[in-house]
Design a protein around this motif. Structure first.
Motif, short mmCIF file in Angstrom:
data_model
loop_
_atom_site.label_atom_id
_atom_site.label_comp_id
_atom_site.label_asym_id
_atom_site.label_seq_id
_atom_site.Cartn_x
_atom_site.Cartn_y
_atom_site.Cartn_z
N GLY A 130 -25.53 -45.93 -24.60
CA GLY A 130 -26.43 -45.24 -25.30
C GLY A 130 -26.40 -43.49 -24.92
O GLY A 130 -26.55 -42.85 -25.79
N TRP A 131 -26.15 -43.63 -23.72
CA TRP A 131 -25.94 -41.98 -23.28
C TRP A 131 -24.70 -41.25 -24.07
O TRP A 131 -24.77 -40.08 -24.48
CB TRP A 131 -25.84 -41.99 -21.93
N ILE A 132 -23.61 -42.03 -23.77
CA ILE A 132 -22.59 -41.46 -25.07
C ILE A 132 -22.73 -41.30 -26.43
O ILE A 132 -22.74 -40.17 -26.86
CB ILE A 132 -21.24 -42.61 -24.66
N SER A 133 -23.47 -42.28 -26.94
CA SER A 133 -23.89 -42.03 -28.40
C SER A 133 -24.83 -40.75 -28.39
O SER A 133 -24.81 -40.26 -29.50
CB SER A 133 -24.55 -43.35 -28.88
N SER A 134 -25.86 -40.64 -27.72
CA SER A 134 -26.93 -39.87 -27.64
C SER A 134 -26.01 -38.24 -27.54
O SER A 134 -26.61 -37.36 -28.25
CB SER A 134 -27.91 -39.70 -26.68
N PHE A 135 -25.17 -38.32 -26.80
CA PHE A 135 -24.53 -36.90 -26.54
C PHE A 135 -23.41 -36.71 -27.65
O PHE A 135 -23.47 -35.57 -28.20
CB PHE A 135 -23.62 -37.04 -25.13
N ALA A 136 -23.01 -37.81 -28.02
CA ALA A 136 -22.19 -37.47 -29.23
C ALA A 136 -22.78 -36.76 -30.69
O ALA A 136 -22.39 -36.32 -31.33
CB ALA A 136 -21.22 -38.86 -29.63
N GLU A 137 -24.12 -37.69 -30.73
CA GLU A 137 -24.88 -37.06 -31.90
C GLU A 137 -25.15 -35.73 -31.72
O GLU A 137 -25.12 -35.00 -32.79
CB GLU A 137 -26.17 -37.87 -31.79
N GLN A 138 -25.64 -35.25 -30.63
CA GLN A 138 -25.82 -33.74 -30.45
C GLN A 138 -24.48 -32.89 -30.67
O GLN A 138 -24.38 -31.91 -31.20
CB GLN A 138 -26.27 -33.52 -29.10
N ILE A 139 -23.31 -33.43 -30.24
CA ILE A 139 -22.13 -32.64 -30.35
C ILE A 139 -21.84 -32.74 -31.83
O ILE A 139 -21.23 -31.53 -32.32
CB ILE A 139 -20.86 -33.64 -29.54
N ALA A 140 -22.05 -33.94 -32.66
CA ALA A 140 -21.90 -33.89 -33.94
C ALA A 140 -22.46 -33.03 -34.74
O ALA A 140 -22.26 -32.42 -35.93
CB ALA A 140 -21.72 -35.41 -34.65
N ARG A 141 -23.72 -32.63 -34.17
CA ARG A 141 -24.51 -31.98 -35.05
C ARG A 141 -24.14 -30.49 -35.22
O ARG A 141 -24.30 -29.71 -36.06
CB ARG A 141 -26.21 -31.90 -34.31
N PHE A 142 -23.66 -30.18 -34.10
CA PHE A 142 -22.94 -28.79 -33.93
C PHE A 142 -21.60 -28.62 -34.12
O PHE A 142 -21.15 -27.40 -34.69
CB PHE A 142 -23.20 -28.18 -32.47
N TYR A 143 -20.72 -29.54 -34.24
CA TYR A 143 -19.43 -29.63 -34.45
C TYR A 143 -18.81 -31.00 -35.04
O TYR A 143 -18.49 -31.77 -34.66
CB TYR A 143 -18.46 -29.59 -33.09
N PRO A 144 -19.24 -30.87 -36.51
CA PRO A 144 -19.24 -32.11 -37.11
C PRO A 144 -17.84 -32.55 -37.54
O PRO A 144 -17.63 -33.84 -37.88
CB PRO A 144 -19.94 -31.77 -38.61
#
Length: 189
Positions: A130-144
């Motif tokens: 869940g932590w990895i996915s949540s961080f990844a969602e934020q990263i993808a938001r800025f760097y798709p």
């Protein structure tokens, strides 16, 4: 009409703090029950699986709280770095305020129980995913167009190490190094 009991929540919240400070094996059930200020019979009503079941709930609760902090930190952030700085500052401030005793709420349980307890191993794995996915969602938001999961894992590996080193050194420096890692990797994104 009787008032609903908050004993279950008190047991979970107490366990989170005690496990953070002392690890799973460093805290006895009697201490948890006493600090929660709830009846022993209430404990077994809410957690028929005993301490292990309580620890599972504590891991999931603490894991959810970290995701809450992450999401709150990134909600209005104009850049990934700004969100990361806010999140890491919140974690650091809380850690320092505890006198360097309340580090990662998951690691202390993980080190004492994984892989011996299948129940806790599964809960910890789900929280970490869940932590990895949540961080990844934020990263993808800025760097798709980038590998968000790989960058998220780098951050979490560094953050877990920072909690351990900051506890030993009683210093913010390890958290600053996590931000340096984010800046270096962000430049490569």
């Amino acid at each position: 009409m009787p008032r609903p009991s908050d004993a279950k929540t008190r047991f979970i919240d107490t366990a989170v703090v005690l496990f953070q400070a002392h690890g799973y094996h460093g805290v006895g059930l009697t201490e948890i029950i006493a600090k929660a200020k709830a009846p022993k019979g209430s404990f077994y009503f809410h957690f028929p699986g005993g301490k292990e079941e309580l620890a599972e709930h504590a891991v999931r609760s603490a894991g959810g709280y970290i995701i809450h902090v992450l999401n709150k930190s990134f909600r209005d952030a104009p850049t990934f770095r700004a969100g990361a700085e806010l999140m890491i500052a919140r974690l650091y401030d809380s850690f320092e305020a505890s006198g360097w005793t309340l580090g990662c709420p998951i690691t202390s349980v993980l080190l004492d129980t994984t892989p011996k307890s299948e129940r806790l191993s599964l809960a910890i794995k789900e929280v970490m995913e869940g932590w990895i996915s949540s961080f990844a969602e934020q990263i993808a938001r800025f760097y798709p167009d980038k590998d968000a999961r790989a960058f998220a894992m780098k951050i979490l590996v560094s953050l877990e190490g920072a909690w351990i080193l900051a506890r030993m050194l009683r210093s913010r420096e390890p958290f600053d190094q996590v931000m340096n890692l984010i800046a270096e990797n962000e430049a490569a994104l």
